[in-house]
Design a protein around this motif. Structure first.
Motif, PDB file in Angstrom:
ATOM      1  N   PHE A  31       0.858  -1.231  -0.546  1.00 31.24           N
ATOM      2  CA  PHE A  31      -0.004   0.166  -0.431  1.00 31.24           C
ATOM      3  C   PHE A  31       0.779   1.439  -0.067  1.00 31.24           C
ATOM      4  CE2 PHE A  31       0.154  -0.769   4.933  1.00 31.24           C
ATOM      5  CZ  PHE A  31       0.874   0.257   5.605  1.00 31.24           C
ATOM      6  N   THR A  32      -0.036   2.528  -0.051  1.00 33.05           N
ATOM      7  CA  THR A  32       0.468   3.684  -0.219  1.00 33.05           C
ATOM      8  C   THR A  32      -0.242   4.633   0.953  1.00 33.05           C
ATOM      9  OG1 THR A  32       1.700   3.586  -2.689  1.00 33.05           O
ATOM     10  CG2 THR A  32       1.690   5.717  -1.655  1.00 33.05           C
ATOM     11  N   THR A  33       0.127   5.215   1.903  1.00 31.73           N
ATOM     12  CA  THR A  33      -0.240   5.869   2.809  1.00 31.73           C
ATOM     13  C   THR A  33      -0.647   7.846   1.813  1.00 31.73           C
ATOM     14  OG1 THR A  33       2.569   7.617   3.540  1.00 31.73           O
ATOM     15  CG2 THR A  33       0.958   5.400   4.489  1.00 31.73           C
ATOM     16  N   THR A  34      -0.948   8.242   2.556  1.00 39.54           N
ATOM     17  CA  THR A  34      -2.248   9.369   2.455  1.00 39.54           C
ATOM     18  C   THR A  34      -0.873  10.293   2.990  1.00 39.54           C
ATOM     19  OG1 THR A  34      -4.347   9.943   3.077  1.00 39.54           O
ATOM     20  CG2 THR A  34      -3.803   8.369   0.586  1.00 39.54           C
ATOM     21  N   ARG A  35      -1.344  11.956   3.349  1.00 42.81           N
ATOM     22  CA  ARG A  35      -1.339  12.692   4.575  1.00 42.81           C
ATOM     23  C   ARG A  35      -1.969  12.666   5.230  1.00 42.81           C
ATOM     24  NH1 ARG A  35      -1.862  18.569   1.154  1.00 42.81           N
ATOM     25  NH2 ARG A  35      -1.015  18.928   2.957  1.00 42.81           N
ATOM     26  N   HIS A  36      -3.190  11.555   5.385  1.00 45.53           N
ATOM     27  CA  HIS A  36      -4.427  11.736   6.640  1.00 45.53           C
ATOM     28  C   HIS A  36      -3.693  10.462   7.801  1.00 45.53           C
ATOM     29  CE1 HIS A  36      -7.137  13.761   4.176  1.00 45.53           C
ATOM     30  NE2 HIS A  36      -7.074  12.881   2.630  1.00 45.53           N
ATOM     31  N   GLY A  37      -4.137  10.686   9.089  1.00 44.78           N
ATOM     32  CA  GLY A  37      -3.954  10.153  10.130  1.00 44.78           C
ATOM     33  C   GLY A  37      -2.481   9.987  10.668  1.00 44.78           C
ATOM     34  N   GLY A  38      -2.151  11.082  10.658  1.00 46.45           N
ATOM     35  CA  GLY A  38      -0.791  11.021  11.937  1.00 46.45           C
ATOM     36  C   GLY A  38      -0.691  12.750  12.329  1.00 46.45           C
ATOM     37  N   PHE A  39       0.128  13.210  13.293  1.00 48.60           N
ATOM     38  CA  PHE A  39       0.357  13.424  14.059  1.00 48.60           C
ATOM     39  C   PHE A  39       1.055  15.314  14.088  1.00 48.60           C
ATOM     40  CE2 PHE A  39       0.132   9.715  16.153  1.00 48.60           C
ATOM     41  CZ  PHE A  39      -0.509   9.449  17.593  1.00 48.60           C
ATOM     42  N   SER A  40       1.517  15.190  11.712  1.00 51.84           N
ATOM     43  CA  SER A  40       2.496  16.210  12.492  1.00 51.84           C
ATOM     44  C   SER A  40       1.307  17.132  11.252  1.00 51.84           C
ATOM     45  CB  SER A  40       3.330  16.414  10.988  1.00 51.84           C
ATOM     46  OG  SER A  40       4.013  15.178  10.977  1.00 51.84           O
ATOM     47  N   ASN A  41       1.580  18.152  12.193  1.00 48.10           N
ATOM     48  CA  ASN A  41       1.028  20.035  11.928  1.00 48.10           C
ATOM     49  C   ASN A  41       1.415  21.236  10.976  1.00 48.10           C
ATOM     50  OD1 ASN A  41      -1.715  19.271  13.292  1.00 48.10           O
ATOM     51  ND2 ASN A  41       0.381  19.752  15.204  1.00 48.10           N
ATOM     52  N   GLY A  42       1.022  22.055  10.412  1.00 46.95           N
ATOM     53  CA  GLY A  42       1.458  23.021   9.129  1.00 46.95           C
ATOM     54  C   GLY A  42       1.344  22.322   8.032  1.00 46.95           C
ATOM     55  N   PRO A  43       2.452  22.745   7.311  1.00 52.35           N
ATOM     56  CA  PRO A  43       2.804  22.405   5.939  1.00 52.35           C
ATOM     57  C   PRO A  43       3.108  20.827   5.574  1.00 52.35           C
ATOM     58  CG  PRO A  43       5.117  23.301   6.875  1.00 52.35           C
ATOM     59  CD  PRO A  43       3.742  23.774   8.157  1.00 52.35           C
ATOM     60  N   TYR A  44       3.067  19.992   6.915  1.00 54.09           N
ATOM     61  CA  TYR A  44       3.049  18.335   7.338  1.00 54.09           C
ATOM     62  C   TYR A  44       1.819  18.244   7.411  1.00 54.09           C
ATOM     63  CZ  TYR A  44       8.002  20.731   7.679  1.00 54.09           C
ATOM     64  OH  TYR A  44       8.574  21.482   6.860  1.00 54.09           O
ATOM     65  N   GLY A  45       0.956  18.626   7.806  1.00 57.84           N
ATOM     66  CA  GLY A  45      -0.378  18.454   7.647  1.00 57.84           C
ATOM     67  C   GLY A  45      -1.232  18.059   6.849  1.00 57.84           C
ATOM     68  N   GLU A  46      -2.526  17.698   6.619  1.00 58.46           N
ATOM     69  CA  GLU A  46      -3.714  17.553   6.243  1.00 58.46           C
ATOM     70  C   GLU A  46      -3.695  18.960   5.120  1.00 58.46           C
ATOM     71  OE1 GLU A  46      -6.721  15.402   7.417  1.00 58.46           O
ATOM     72  OE2 GLU A  46      -6.037  13.660   7.888  1.00 58.46           O
ATOM     73  N   ALA A  47      -4.364  18.933   4.532  1.00 58.95           N
ATOM     74  CA  ALA A  47      -4.920  19.862   3.714  1.00 58.95           C
ATOM     75  C   ALA A  47      -5.605  20.786   4.369  1.00 58.95           C
ATOM     76  CB  ALA A  47      -5.462  20.184   2.299  1.00 58.95           C
ATOM     77  N   ALA A  48      -6.530  19.989   5.412  1.00 58.77           N
ATOM     78  CA  ALA A  48      -7.884  21.636   6.051  1.00 58.77           C
ATOM     79  C   ALA A  48      -7.422  21.404   6.556  1.00 58.77           C
ATOM     80  CB  ALA A  48      -9.189  19.791   6.127  1.00 58.77           C
ATOM     81  N   GLY A  49      -5.759  21.324   7.387  1.00 56.97           N
ATOM     82  CA  GLY A  49      -5.531  21.907   9.003  1.00 56.97           C
ATOM     83  C   GLY A  49      -5.322  21.183   9.419  1.00 56.97           C
TER      84      GLY A  49
END
Length: 267
Positions: A31-49
């Motif tokens: 599988f490939t991960t997406t930008r969803h579901g973690g602990f990073s914030n700012g530009p490393y977070g989700e597009a929705a914040g």
């Protein structure tokens, strides 16, 4: 993948993209991960914040957040991921010998439970398995890696380990309508792709220089077909335009990284 891919999706604590290949063996997971579901914030977070699943530890994200993200990923896997130090080259490493910091752009395994992984944010991740499920590999293929033979080297290394019929999946990468390059990139591929113009669309530029839209997926598929891989799936996502789903260096510059992973599961 087989029907057990649905189980993986249900158990994953974050969204994943599953390969759409038709003949992968039942023992192979990927599988490939997406930008969803973690602990990073700012530009490393989700597009929705909301917090995001950045897995890159070299992009100036909070190292504590990255560790939490990697720990969350490892909980889903049979072995902890050891990520390569990727340099846009063509070095292939064996996962059995891998240590943190090893330089390479592809990794293969013949061992049950040994995870192969690469990080991307526009470059092309390619996952490989032979139809018997005895050899798997993951490759990081930006245009420099493609031009220097990273995919061919990966297939050669897999065949040296006994792989017979190999299939590949082209994971999420920059799409052909977003990857603007100069004449230098076209010239690099012209030497090894006779019909190179089929993968480069001329584009007007304000400064008068030659610009093209390059089809990274098409180039990869062509190079793999030329070395005997007839089953090449994927190549239908765009990390740049799918803002909500993927990190993109070309789009954002400061951003996270997704992981593409593959391994042989126990029977």
């Amino acid at each position: 993948m087989k029907s057990d891919s649905k189980v993986l999706t249900a158990l994953a604590p974050f969204p994943v993209v599953l390969p759409n290949w038709q003949h992968a063996p039942a023992a192979v997971r990927a599988f490939t991960t997406t930008r969803h579901g973690g602990f990073s914030n700012g530009p490393y977070g989700e597009a929705a914040g909301s917090a995001g699943l950045n897995l890159g530890d070299h992009v100036n994200d909070n190292p504590v957040a990255v560790k939490h993200n990697r720990d969350k990923l490892n909980l889903l896997l049979p072995s902890d991921v050891i990520f390569l130090s990727q340099v846009h080259g063509n070095i292939i490493l064996d996962a059995a010998d891998l240590a943190a910091g090893n330089i390479g752009d592809a990794v293969l395994s013949t061992q049950v439970g040994q995870v192969c992984a690469v990080l991307t944010a526009d470059c092309l991740p390619v996952l490989f398995t032979d139809v018997s499920g005895k050899v798997v590999a993951a490759a990081h293929a930006g245009w420099r890696g493609l031009a220097s033979g990273v995919l061919q080297n990966t297939v050669t290394a897999m065949r040296a380990k006994g792989a017979q019929e190999i299939i590949a999946w082209l994971g999420p990468a920059i799409g052909p309508q977003e990857f603007e390059v100069g004449r230098d990139v076209l010239d690099v591929f012209a030497a090894q792709v006779p019909d190179v113009q089929a993968y480069f669309e001329a584009k007007a530029s304000q400064d008068g220089s030659e610009k093209y839209l390059a089809d990274l997926y098409g180039l990869a598929r062509k190079l793999l077909n030329d070395i005997g891989l007839s089953q090449v799936a994927g190549g239908d996502r765009c990390t740049v335009t799918e803002v909500a789903e993927f990190y993109s260096y070309r789009r954002d510059r400061v951003t996270g990284r997704m992981a593409s992973l593959i391994w042989i599961a126990p029977n």
